[in-house]
Design a protein around this motif. Structure first.
Motif, PDB file in Angstrom:
ATOM      1  N   ILE A 285       0.844  -1.193   0.000  1.00 29.54           N
ATOM      2  CA  ILE A 285       0.000   0.000   0.000  1.00 29.54           C
ATOM      3  C   ILE A 285       0.886   1.251   0.000  1.00 29.54           C
ATOM      4  O   ILE A 285       1.886   1.315   0.716  1.00 29.54           O
ATOM      5  N   PRO A 286       0.547   2.256  -0.803  1.00 28.22           N
ATOM      6  CA  PRO A 286       1.449   3.405  -0.982  1.00 28.22           C
ATOM      7  C   PRO A 286       1.194   4.587  -0.049  1.00 28.22           C
ATOM      8  O   PRO A 286       1.784   5.645  -0.239  1.00 28.22           O
ATOM      9  N   VAL A 287       0.306   4.439   0.947  1.00 30.30           N
ATOM     10  CA  VAL A 287      -0.035   5.588   1.797  1.00 30.30           C
ATOM     11  C   VAL A 287       0.040   5.206   3.269  1.00 30.30           C
ATOM     12  O   VAL A 287       0.003   4.027   3.630  1.00 30.30           O
ATOM     13  N   ASP A 288       0.127   6.215   4.116  1.00 31.47           N
ATOM     14  CA  ASP A 288       0.130   6.025   5.568  1.00 31.47           C
ATOM     15  C   ASP A 288      -1.307   5.805   6.046  1.00 31.47           C
ATOM     16  O   ASP A 288      -2.194   6.614   5.763  1.00 31.47           O
ATOM     17  N   ILE A 289      -1.551   4.708   6.765  1.00 32.06           N
ATOM     18  CA  ILE A 289      -2.913   4.423   7.235  1.00 32.06           C
ATOM     19  C   ILE A 289      -3.004   4.460   8.756  1.00 32.06           C
ATOM     20  O   ILE A 289      -3.995   3.994   9.330  1.00 32.06           O
ATOM     21  N   THR A 290      -2.026   5.017   9.404  1.00 31.04           N
ATOM     22  CA  THR A 290      -2.026   5.083  10.868  1.00 31.04           C
ATOM     23  C   THR A 290      -3.303   5.744  11.387  1.00 31.04           C
ATOM     24  O   THR A 290      -3.662   6.846  10.964  1.00 31.04           O
ATOM     25  N   GLY A 291      -4.003   5.042  12.284  1.00 26.60           N
ATOM     26  CA  GLY A 291      -5.192   5.594  12.911  1.00 26.60           C
ATOM     27  C   GLY A 291      -6.423   5.661  12.033  1.00 26.60           C
ATOM     28  O   GLY A 291      -7.439   6.238  12.432  1.00 26.60           O
ATOM     29  N   LYS A 292      -6.375   5.052  10.850  1.00 27.50           N
ATOM     30  CA  LYS A 292      -7.509   5.137   9.923  1.00 27.50           C
ATOM     31  C   LYS A 292      -8.343   3.857   9.927  1.00 27.50           C
ATOM     32  O   LYS A 292      -7.852   2.774  10.231  1.00 27.50           O
ATOM     33  N   LYS A 293      -9.606   4.021   9.572  1.00 26.07           N
ATOM     34  CA  LYS A 293     -10.497   2.870   9.397  1.00 26.07           C
ATOM     35  C   LYS A 293     -10.378   2.403   7.946  1.00 26.07           C
ATOM     36  O   LYS A 293     -10.614   3.184   7.018  1.00 26.07           O
ATOM     37  N   ILE A 294     -10.022   1.127   7.783  1.00 27.03           N
ATOM     38  CA  ILE A 294      -9.704   0.591   6.459  1.00 27.03           C
ATOM     39  C   ILE A 294     -10.743  -0.439   6.038  1.00 27.03           C
ATOM     40  O   ILE A 294     -11.168  -1.279   6.840  1.00 27.03           O
ATOM     41  N   LEU A 295     -11.125  -0.386   4.781  1.00 26.31           N
ATOM     42  CA  LEU A 295     -11.986  -1.410   4.188  1.00 26.31           C
ATOM     43  C   LEU A 295     -11.244  -2.041   3.017  1.00 26.31           C
ATOM     44  O   LEU A 295     -10.913  -1.364   2.046  1.00 26.31           O
ATOM     45  N   ILE A 296     -10.960  -3.335   3.133  1.00 28.08           N
ATOM     46  CA  ILE A 296     -10.309  -4.087   2.054  1.00 28.08           C
ATOM     47  C   ILE A 296     -11.389  -4.678   1.158  1.00 28.08           C
ATOM     48  O   ILE A 296     -12.351  -5.274   1.645  1.00 28.08           O
ATOM     49  N   ILE A 297     -11.210  -4.547  -0.154  1.00 22.68           N
ATOM     50  CA  ILE A 297     -12.178  -5.118  -1.093  1.00 22.68           C
ATOM     51  C   ILE A 297     -11.466  -6.022  -2.094  1.00 22.68           C
ATOM     52  O   ILE A 297     -10.447  -5.654  -2.683  1.00 22.68           O
ATOM     53  N   ASP A 298     -12.017  -7.229  -2.270  1.00 23.52           N
ATOM     54  CA  ASP A 298     -11.525  -8.173  -3.270  1.00 23.52           C
ATOM     55  C   ASP A 298     -12.730  -8.777  -3.982  1.00 23.52           C
ATOM     56  O   ASP A 298     -13.876  -8.534  -3.591  1.00 23.52           O
ATOM     57  N   ASP A 299     -12.462  -9.565  -5.021  1.00 21.41           N
ATOM     58  CA  ASP A 299     -13.583 -10.145  -5.756  1.00 21.41           C
ATOM     59  C   ASP A 299     -14.179 -11.359  -5.054  1.00 21.41           C
ATOM     60  O   ASP A 299     -15.393 -11.514  -4.981  1.00 21.41           O
ATOM     61  N   VAL A 300     -13.318 -12.239  -4.494  1.00 20.95           N
ATOM     62  CA  VAL A 300     -13.820 -13.513  -3.982  1.00 20.95           C
ATOM     63  C   VAL A 300     -12.898 -14.038  -2.884  1.00 20.95           C
ATOM     64  O   VAL A 300     -11.698 -13.756  -2.879  1.00 20.95           O
ATOM     65  N   THR A 301     -13.467 -14.774  -1.931  1.00 23.38           N
ATOM     66  CA  THR A 301     -12.642 -15.555  -1.007  1.00 23.38           C
ATOM     67  C   THR A 301     -12.536 -16.957  -1.576  1.00 23.38           C
ATOM     68  O   THR A 301     -13.544 -17.636  -1.759  1.00 23.38           O
ATOM     69  N   ASP A 302     -11.316 -17.376  -1.856  1.00 19.09           N
ATOM     70  CA  ASP A 302     -11.106 -18.723  -2.385  1.00 19.09           C
ATOM     71  C   ASP A 302     -10.459 -19.552  -1.278  1.00 19.09           C
ATOM     72  O   ASP A 302     -11.145 -20.085  -0.423  1.00 19.09           O
ATOM     73  N   THR A 303      -9.150 -19.637  -1.245  1.00 22.21           N
ATOM     74  CA  THR A 303      -8.514 -20.296  -0.100  1.00 22.21           C
ATOM     75  C   THR A 303      -8.573 -19.406   1.135  1.00 22.21           C
ATOM     76  O   THR A 303      -8.541 -19.880   2.261  1.00 22.21           O
ATOM     77  N   GLY A 304      -8.639 -18.092   0.914  1.00 16.91           N
ATOM     78  CA  GLY A 304      -8.629 -17.141   2.023  1.00 16.91           C
ATOM     79  C   GLY A 304      -7.257 -16.592   2.336  1.00 16.91           C
ATOM     80  O   GLY A 304      -7.114 -15.653   3.130  1.00 16.91           O
ATOM     81  N   GLU A 305      -6.217 -17.148   1.706  1.00 17.44           N
ATOM     82  CA  GLU A 305      -4.855 -16.724   2.032  1.00 17.44           C
ATOM     83  C   GLU A 305      -4.590 -15.274   1.648  1.00 17.44           C
ATOM     84  O   GLU A 305      -3.859 -14.561   2.341  1.00 17.44           O
ATOM     85  N   THR A 306      -5.170 -14.833   0.549  1.00 18.44           N
ATOM     86  CA  THR A 306      -4.956 -13.449   0.117  1.00 18.44           C
ATOM     87  C   THR A 306      -5.440 -12.464   1.172  1.00 18.44           C
ATOM     88  O   THR A 306      -4.728 -11.525   1.549  1.00 18.44           O
ATOM     89  N   LEU A 307      -6.649 -12.668   1.673  1.00 18.23           N
ATOM     90  CA  LEU A 307      -7.189 -11.737   2.659  1.00 18.23           C
ATOM     91  C   LEU A 307      -6.519 -11.889   4.021  1.00 18.23           C
ATOM     92  O   LEU A 307      -6.340 -10.902   4.738  1.00 18.23           O
ATOM     93  N   HIS A 308      -6.140 -13.105   4.389  1.00 18.12           N
ATOM     94  CA  HIS A 308      -5.371 -13.275   5.630  1.00 18.12           C
ATOM     95  C   HIS A 308      -4.093 -12.441   5.567  1.00 18.12           C
ATOM     96  O   HIS A 308      -3.752 -11.719   6.514  1.00 18.12           O
ATOM     97  N   LEU A 309      -3.386 -12.541   4.445  1.00 24.77           N
ATOM     98  CA  LEU A 309      -2.134 -11.808   4.284  1.00 24.77           C
ATOM     99  C   LEU A 309      -2.380 -10.304   4.286  1.00 24.77           C
ATOM    100  O   LEU A 309      -1.646  -9.544   4.931  1.00 24.77           O
ATOM    101  N   ALA A 310      -3.417  -9.863   3.583  1.00 27.58           N
ATOM    102  CA  ALA A 310      -3.718  -8.435   3.504  1.00 27.58           C
ATOM    103  C   ALA A 310      -4.045  -7.856   4.878  1.00 27.58           C
ATOM    104  O   ALA A 310      -3.546  -6.789   5.255  1.00 27.58           O
ATOM    105  N   VAL A 311      -4.886  -8.561   5.637  1.00 25.57           N
ATOM    106  CA  VAL A 311      -5.272  -8.073   6.966  1.00 25.57           C
ATOM    107  C   VAL A 311      -4.063  -8.021   7.895  1.00 25.57           C
ATOM    108  O   VAL A 311      -3.838  -7.020   8.593  1.00 25.57           O
ATOM    109  N   ASP A 312      -3.269  -9.087   7.918  1.00 24.08           N
ATOM    110  CA  ASP A 312      -2.086  -9.113   8.790  1.00 24.08           C
ATOM    111  C   ASP A 312      -1.126  -7.980   8.438  1.00 24.08           C
ATOM    112  O   ASP A 312      -0.577  -7.307   9.325  1.00 24.08           O
ATOM    113  N   TYR A 313      -0.916  -7.778   7.150  1.00 21.61           N
ATOM    114  CA  TYR A 313      -0.001  -6.725   6.696  1.00 21.61           C
ATOM    115  C   TYR A 313      -0.512  -5.339   7.106  1.00 21.61           C
ATOM    116  O   TYR A 313       0.239  -4.516   7.650  1.00 21.61           O
ATOM    117  N   LEU A 314      -1.796  -5.079   6.873  1.00 14.82           N
ATOM    118  CA  LEU A 314      -2.341  -3.754   7.170  1.00 14.82           C
ATOM    119  C   LEU A 314      -2.414  -3.490   8.674  1.00 14.82           C
ATOM    120  O   LEU A 314      -2.193  -2.362   9.122  1.00 14.82           O
TER     121      LEU A 314
END
Length: 206
Positions: A68-97
């Motif tokens: 992600i190219p911006v500072d998100i400190t203290g912000k409310k974030i909404l991640i959007i993807d097309d589909v949950t398949d294995t779920g690994e993509t969203l697990h990684l995204a949430v942990d990273y953010l």
């Protein structure tokens, strides 16, 4: 479009209004743009996570290619993807953010496969049985990958490939659409074509 509208309505009804929407590339680019539009929300950015290549070919593990190219400190974030398949993509995204110290992180997808090991906070539709879903914004790439899988170590003409698309994937393709895909794969050096008894044949390039 319909699923994006439903998803936006569910997010709005929940009362969760993010400070920033993060679309997961590449599958979440179009849904992210549409949902932000239906929410009348302007602050949209993206990050790219790779898990699948073409046509359901899974890489060894999900990885962040473009963070992600911006500072998100203290912000409310909404991640959007097309589909949950294995779920690994969203697990990684949430942990990273979460490591970037936002106030909160929520997740939203158009379609949630119940076999996934990740359940998003919001989804427009539940998918009860696993299947590969072809979205309009990824159709060409997915069909190209399926065509290569069908051909494998054989040499086939277009009618044979069309029949196997129907048998394997329950897809009815027009010859004109498939010809464009095969020609593009040939131009890229992934297939090669020959002629035999006035028939054009394709095989994987060795």
């Amino acid at each position: 479009m319909r699923l994006s509208r439903i998803l936006a309505r569910k997010i709005k009804t929940s009362g969760y209004m993010p400070d920033l929407i993060v679309a997961i590339g590449r599958g979440g680019y179009v849904p992210g743009r549409l949902v932000s539009d239906f929410l009348l929300f302007n602050d949209l950015t993206s990050m790219k996570i790779e898990h699948y290549s073409r046509a359901a070919d899974m890489q060894e593990e999900a990885r962040i290619k473009f963070p992600i190219p911006v500072d998100i400190t203290g912000k409310k974030i909404l991640i959007i993807d097309d589909v949950t398949d294995t779920g690994e993509t969203l697990h990684l995204a949430v942990d990273y953010l979460l490591n970037l110290k936002p106030e909160s992180v929520r997740t939203a997808v158009l379609q949630h496969k119940i076999c996934s090991n990740f359940t998003p906070d919001f989804y427009a539709q539940k998918v009860l049985k696993w299947r590969w879903i072809i979205y309009p914004w990824a159709r060409y790439e997915d069909l190209a990958g399926f065509a290569e899988k069908i051909i494998q170590n054989r040499t086939l003409d277009i009618s044979q490939i069309i029949v196997e698309f129907k048998q394997r994937y329950e897809l009815d393709l027009k010859e004109t659409e498939l010809l464009k895909i095969l020609d593009d794969l040939t131009e890229r050096g992934e297939l090669e074509s020959t002629k035999q008894d006035k028939r054009k044949l394709w095989s994987l390039k060795q």
